[in-house]
Design a protein around this motif. Structure first.
Motif, PDB file in Angstrom:
ATOM      1  N   SER A 119       0.827  -1.211   0.000  1.00 52.60           N
ATOM      2  CA  SER A 119       0.000   0.000   0.000  1.00 52.60           C
ATOM      3  C   SER A 119       0.859   1.257   0.000  1.00 52.60           C
ATOM      4  O   SER A 119       0.569   2.231  -0.697  1.00 52.60           O
ATOM      5  CB  SER A 119      -0.930   0.005   1.210  1.00 52.60           C
ATOM      6  OG  SER A 119      -0.181  -0.044   2.420  1.00 52.60           O
ATOM      7  N   LEU A 120       1.962   1.227   0.775  1.00 58.05           N
ATOM      8  CA  LEU A 120       2.854   2.381   0.820  1.00 58.05           C
ATOM      9  C   LEU A 120       3.692   2.484  -0.446  1.00 58.05           C
ATOM     10  O   LEU A 120       4.019   3.581  -0.894  1.00 58.05           O
ATOM     11  CB  LEU A 120       3.764   2.302   2.046  1.00 58.05           C
ATOM     12  CG  LEU A 120       3.124   2.694   3.377  1.00 58.05           C
ATOM     13  CD1 LEU A 120       4.116   2.534   4.520  1.00 58.05           C
ATOM     14  CD2 LEU A 120       2.614   4.130   3.329  1.00 58.05           C
ATOM     15  N   GLN A 121       4.055   1.330  -1.020  1.00 61.79           N
ATOM     16  CA  GLN A 121       4.769   1.363  -2.298  1.00 61.79           C
ATOM     17  C   GLN A 121       3.918   2.079  -3.339  1.00 61.79           C
ATOM     18  O   GLN A 121       4.421   2.894  -4.125  1.00 61.79           O
ATOM     19  CB  GLN A 121       5.078  -0.057  -2.772  1.00 61.79           C
ATOM     20  CG  GLN A 121       6.199  -0.754  -2.020  1.00 61.79           C
ATOM     21  CD  GLN A 121       6.513  -2.111  -2.622  1.00 61.79           C
ATOM     22  OE1 GLN A 121       6.135  -2.414  -3.746  1.00 61.79           O
ATOM     23  NE2 GLN A 121       7.209  -2.933  -1.857  1.00 61.79           N
ATOM     24  N   GLN A 122       2.633   1.766  -3.359  1.00 60.66           N
ATOM     25  CA  GLN A 122       1.729   2.402  -4.310  1.00 60.66           C
ATOM     26  C   GLN A 122       1.624   3.894  -4.046  1.00 60.66           C
ATOM     27  O   GLN A 122       1.618   4.703  -4.977  1.00 60.66           O
ATOM     28  CB  GLN A 122       0.341   1.759  -4.235  1.00 60.66           C
ATOM     29  CG  GLN A 122      -0.617   2.253  -5.303  1.00 60.66           C
ATOM     30  CD  GLN A 122      -1.962   1.567  -5.203  1.00 60.66           C
ATOM     31  OE1 GLN A 122      -2.739   1.825  -4.302  1.00 60.66           O
ATOM     32  NE2 GLN A 122      -2.221   0.662  -6.131  1.00 60.66           N
ATOM     33  N   GLN A 123       1.587   4.278  -2.755  1.00 60.22           N
ATOM     34  CA  GLN A 123       1.475   5.689  -2.407  1.00 60.22           C
ATOM     35  C   GLN A 123       2.716   6.457  -2.846  1.00 60.22           C
ATOM     36  O   GLN A 123       2.617   7.552  -3.408  1.00 60.22           O
ATOM     37  CB  GLN A 123       1.273   5.836  -0.895  1.00 60.22           C
ATOM     38  CG  GLN A 123       1.002   7.262  -0.451  1.00 60.22           C
ATOM     39  CD  GLN A 123       0.698   7.345   1.034  1.00 60.22           C
ATOM     40  OE1 GLN A 123       0.426   6.348   1.675  1.00 60.22           O
ATOM     41  NE2 GLN A 123       0.747   8.550   1.577  1.00 60.22           N
ATOM     42  N   VAL A 124       3.897   5.873  -2.602  1.00 64.82           N
ATOM     43  CA  VAL A 124       5.148   6.522  -3.017  1.00 64.82           C
ATOM     44  C   VAL A 124       5.228   6.571  -4.539  1.00 64.82           C
ATOM     45  O   VAL A 124       5.639   7.576  -5.122  1.00 64.82           O
ATOM     46  CB  VAL A 124       6.365   5.783  -2.418  1.00 64.82           C
ATOM     47  CG1 VAL A 124       7.664   6.359  -2.979  1.00 64.82           C
ATOM     48  CG2 VAL A 124       6.368   5.911  -0.899  1.00 64.82           C
ATOM     49  N   GLY A 125       4.856   5.467  -5.187  1.00 67.49           N
ATOM     50  CA  GLY A 125       4.871   5.435  -6.648  1.00 67.49           C
ATOM     51  C   GLY A 125       3.938   6.480  -7.241  1.00 67.49           C
ATOM     52  O   GLY A 125       4.271   7.136  -8.231  1.00 67.49           O
ATOM     53  N   ASN A 126       2.782   6.634  -6.627  1.00 66.53           N
ATOM     54  CA  ASN A 126       1.851   7.665  -7.082  1.00 66.53           C
ATOM     55  C   ASN A 126       2.470   9.043  -6.979  1.00 66.53           C
ATOM     56  O   ASN A 126       2.327   9.888  -7.875  1.00 66.53           O
ATOM     57  CB  ASN A 126       0.558   7.620  -6.262  1.00 66.53           C
ATOM     58  CG  ASN A 126      -0.372   6.515  -6.715  1.00 66.53           C
ATOM     59  OD1 ASN A 126      -0.208   5.965  -7.797  1.00 66.53           O
ATOM     60  ND2 ASN A 126      -1.328   6.170  -5.885  1.00 66.53           N
ATOM     61  N   PHE A 127       3.155   9.287  -5.869  1.00 66.27           N
ATOM     62  CA  PHE A 127       3.789  10.599  -5.669  1.00 66.27           C
ATOM     63  C   PHE A 127       4.853  10.851  -6.731  1.00 66.27           C
ATOM     64  O   PHE A 127       4.971  11.959  -7.259  1.00 66.27           O
ATOM     65  CB  PHE A 127       4.413  10.672  -4.283  1.00 66.27           C
ATOM     66  CG  PHE A 127       5.164  11.953  -4.027  1.00 66.27           C
ATOM     67  CD1 PHE A 127       4.491  13.128  -3.730  1.00 66.27           C
ATOM     68  CD2 PHE A 127       6.547  11.986  -4.111  1.00 66.27           C
ATOM     69  CE1 PHE A 127       5.184  14.309  -3.511  1.00 66.27           C
ATOM     70  CE2 PHE A 127       7.251  13.165  -3.903  1.00 66.27           C
ATOM     71  CZ  PHE A 127       6.557  14.324  -3.597  1.00 66.27           C
ATOM     72  N   LEU A 128       5.629   9.824  -7.065  1.00 61.90           N
ATOM     73  CA  LEU A 128       6.731   9.984  -8.015  1.00 61.90           C
ATOM     74  C   LEU A 128       6.241  10.105  -9.461  1.00 61.90           C
ATOM     75  O   LEU A 128       6.843  10.822 -10.258  1.00 61.90           O
ATOM     76  CB  LEU A 128       7.703   8.800  -7.903  1.00 61.90           C
ATOM     77  CG  LEU A 128       8.459   8.660  -6.575  1.00 61.90           C
ATOM     78  CD1 LEU A 128       9.285   7.382  -6.570  1.00 61.90           C
ATOM     79  CD2 LEU A 128       9.360   9.867  -6.334  1.00 61.90           C
TER      80      LEU A 128
END
Length: 210
Positions: free
Chosen positions: A91-100
């Motif tokens: 879930s956090l990987q997706q959140q960071v990926g979304n930010f990038l």
């Protein structure tokens, strides 16, 4: 009155000494952490150089590898970005990926009206690559895999030896290849170090179909 002034001076001096000692302690700790990180980077570079010598890599390749690690040091100061991302829950990987990637991906005309779940799925299939100076991102005559989005740095679009266009952060190229097959008449090359996001056409169509 004289005694009160003396006591105040003693108290002020005492407080000043404490603040100074605290500041110096924090400064020494910060410098120590920076030195430790730099030392770790230097040790890693020594191992990389030993590996390149052991494998007898050409001097040009050794120089490019060294330049890449120097770039990573300037940008991340020794932080291991890949390891950091892998340690995060999905879930956090997706959140960071979304930010990038999310803003760049969402800026594509074809995706401006896409809902959040679709954008999340597309971001997961995006490829974020770091290119060294002179690296070819797309070669002339090859099939273009999808949209090319510049996240950091500069790249140039060339026809033969002529540079026709420069792309900087937030610029994009070949977004039409998200819906049609196309062979590139141009080459796309990194000018300095650059971070480029590739949105692959096949993955996008598969997501939309699903």
């Amino acid at each position: 009155l004289h005694m009160a002034e003396t006591r105040w001076c003693i108290f002020s001096t005492f407080v000043g000494v404490i603040i100074t000692a605290f500041t110096i302690g924090n400064l020494q700790r910060t410098i120590g952490q920076v030195d430790e990180t730099r030392l770790g980077f230097q040790r890693k570079m020594e191992m990389v150089k030993k590996f390149m010598i052991f494998r007898n890599l050409p001097s040009e390749a050794q120089e490019r590898v060294s330049q890449f690690y120097d770039y990573r040091w300037k940008v991340l100061k020794g932080a291991d970005e890949e390891r950091f991302l892998l340690e995060l829950p999905r879930s956090l990987q997706q959140q960071v990926g979304n930010f990038l990637c999310r803003d760049l991906v969402a800026s594509l005309p074809i995706l401006r009206k896409a809902n959040r779940s679709l954008l999340n799925a597309i971001v997961e299939c995006c490829e974020l690559n770091v290119y060294s100076p002179g690296d070819e991102i797309v070669k002339a005559g090859e099939k273009i895999r999808g949209a090319v989005l510049v996240s950091n740095g500069e790249v140039e679009v060339r026809r033969g030896r002529v540079a026709e266009r420069k792309l900087k952060r937030l610029d994009r190229w070949s977004e039409e290849c998200l819906i049609v097959d196309k062979v590139s008449a141009h080459s796309v090359r990194s000018i300095g170090f650059s971070e480029v996001i590739i949105v692959p056409r096949k993955a996008l169509l598969k997501i939309i179909k699903a």
